[in-house]
Design a protein around this motif. Structure first.
Motif, PDB file in Angstrom:
ATOM      1  N   ILE A  58      10.058 -16.702  35.195  1.00 20.99           N
ATOM      2  CA  ILE A  58      10.105 -18.096  35.632  1.00 20.99           C
ATOM      3  C   ILE A  58      10.248 -18.177  37.150  1.00 20.99           C
ATOM      4  O   ILE A  58       9.541 -18.935  37.827  1.00 20.99           O
ATOM      5  CB  ILE A  58      11.267 -18.838  34.940  1.00 20.99           C
ATOM      6  N   VAL A  59      11.166 -17.393  37.697  1.00 22.84           N
ATOM      7  CA  VAL A  59      11.389 -17.416  39.148  1.00 22.84           C
ATOM      8  C   VAL A  59      10.123 -16.996  39.892  1.00 22.84           C
ATOM      9  O   VAL A  59       9.732 -17.616  40.896  1.00 22.84           O
ATOM     10  CB  VAL A  59      12.579 -16.505  39.522  1.00 22.84           C
ATOM     11  N   LEU A  60       9.478 -15.960  39.422  1.00 21.65           N
ATOM     12  CA  LEU A  60       8.262 -15.482  40.083  1.00 21.65           C
ATOM     13  C   LEU A  60       7.149 -16.520  40.019  1.00 21.65           C
ATOM     14  O   LEU A  60       6.440 -16.756  41.006  1.00 21.65           O
ATOM     15  CB  LEU A  60       7.812 -14.172  39.444  1.00 21.65           C
ATOM     16  N   LEU A  61       6.988 -17.154  38.859  1.00 25.40           N
ATOM     17  CA  LEU A  61       5.956 -18.172  38.712  1.00 25.40           C
ATOM     18  C   LEU A  61       6.223 -19.362  39.634  1.00 25.40           C
ATOM     19  O   LEU A  61       5.304 -19.877  40.284  1.00 25.40           O
ATOM     20  CB  LEU A  61       5.875 -18.633  37.256  1.00 25.40           C
ATOM     21  N   VAL A  62       7.478 -19.806  39.691  1.00 24.75           N
ATOM     22  CA  VAL A  62       7.824 -20.943  40.545  1.00 24.75           C
ATOM     23  C   VAL A  62       7.607 -20.592  42.012  1.00 24.75           C
ATOM     24  O   VAL A  62       7.061 -21.391  42.790  1.00 24.75           O
ATOM     25  CB  VAL A  62       9.278 -21.383  40.290  1.00 24.75           C
TER      26      VAL A  62
END
Length: 240
Positions: free
Chosen positions: A210-214
């Protein structure tokens, strides 16, 4: 009557958390995010591209660009099939596969039922991505047909060209959105595979995805450059 197998509480909580992140990441992120996103900026840029395409006499460049995206989607779809086949082979390998895997120190699975559930989740995520890639490929082929049908020449009504460009944009944007969802499925498939290493690794991998995608949508160099280009298009500094 035999009782149904139960999942350890921590695994169940993490599983539910993963499913919520996987299914609702895109709509929730769009609703909660402030400012533009890379994907939404790209819809504007593609609209400008189709506007340029409709006014070009020779559209070989446009066909080549879309053909490259089509080849990429086909490659990812083929890769998905191979990964699904590998996961299915392990899932249906029976007791021997479970014993071989559970003997590894790094694998954290309490039962064969849990192990099969972990593999099934990976297969499910990859299968959804495969369907996204297939739908993307079909829509890209529709876009190519629209490009080929776009009239050209000095005597063509500009309104007709604009209508073709708008139609191509309305097909191309969903096509590449489906492609993006398919690629995003790899992030979640890796997170799902981390469940084999235990619920803590599963949680960390899900949060990491999630962090990487955001970050890639909002703060990556590519996102910032595309955001600047969209501003130029919106203000009319770049002709659409």
């Amino acid at each position: 009557m035999p009782s149904l197998p139960s999942m350890p509480p921590f695994d169940l909580v993490v599983f539910v958390f993963f499913v919520l992140c996987w299914l609702f990441y895109e709509p929730l992120f769009k609703r909660l995010a402030r400012g533009s996103l890379l994907n939404s900026d790209m819809t504007v840029i593609r609209g400008a591209w189709m506007g340029q395409m409709s006014s070009r006499e020779i559209r070989l460049l446009d066909a080549n660009l879309l053909g490259h995206a089509l080849n990429s989607a086909s490659f990812f779809a083929s890769s998905n099939l191979l990964l699904i086949a590998a996961a299915a082979g392990a899932l249906f390998g029976g007791e021997s596969t479970f014993r071989s895997v559970s003997s590894l120190e790094v694998i954290k699975t309490s039962s064969r039922w849990l192990f099969e559930g972990q593999l099934a989740l990976v297969m499910l995520v990859l299968s959804r991505g495969l369907l996204d890639f297939i739908w993307a490929i079909r829509q890209m082929n529709y876009s190519l047909a629209i490009m080929g049908a776009t009239p050209e020449g000095e005597n063509v009504d500009p309104g007709t060209q604009a209508a073709y460009a708008a139609a191509a944009t309305r097909v191309l944007n969903p096509a590449l959105s489906s492609f993006n969802r398919g690629v995003r499925g790899y992030y979640f498939a890796l997170a799902a595979a981390a469940w084999l290493f235990g619920p803590i690794a599963f949680t960390a991998a899900t949060l990491g995805a999630i962090v990487l995608l955001v970050w890639r949508q909002r703060h990556s160099p590519a996102a910032k450059a595309i955001r600047d280009l969209r501003r130029q298009i919106d203000t009319g500094s770049v002709d659409p």
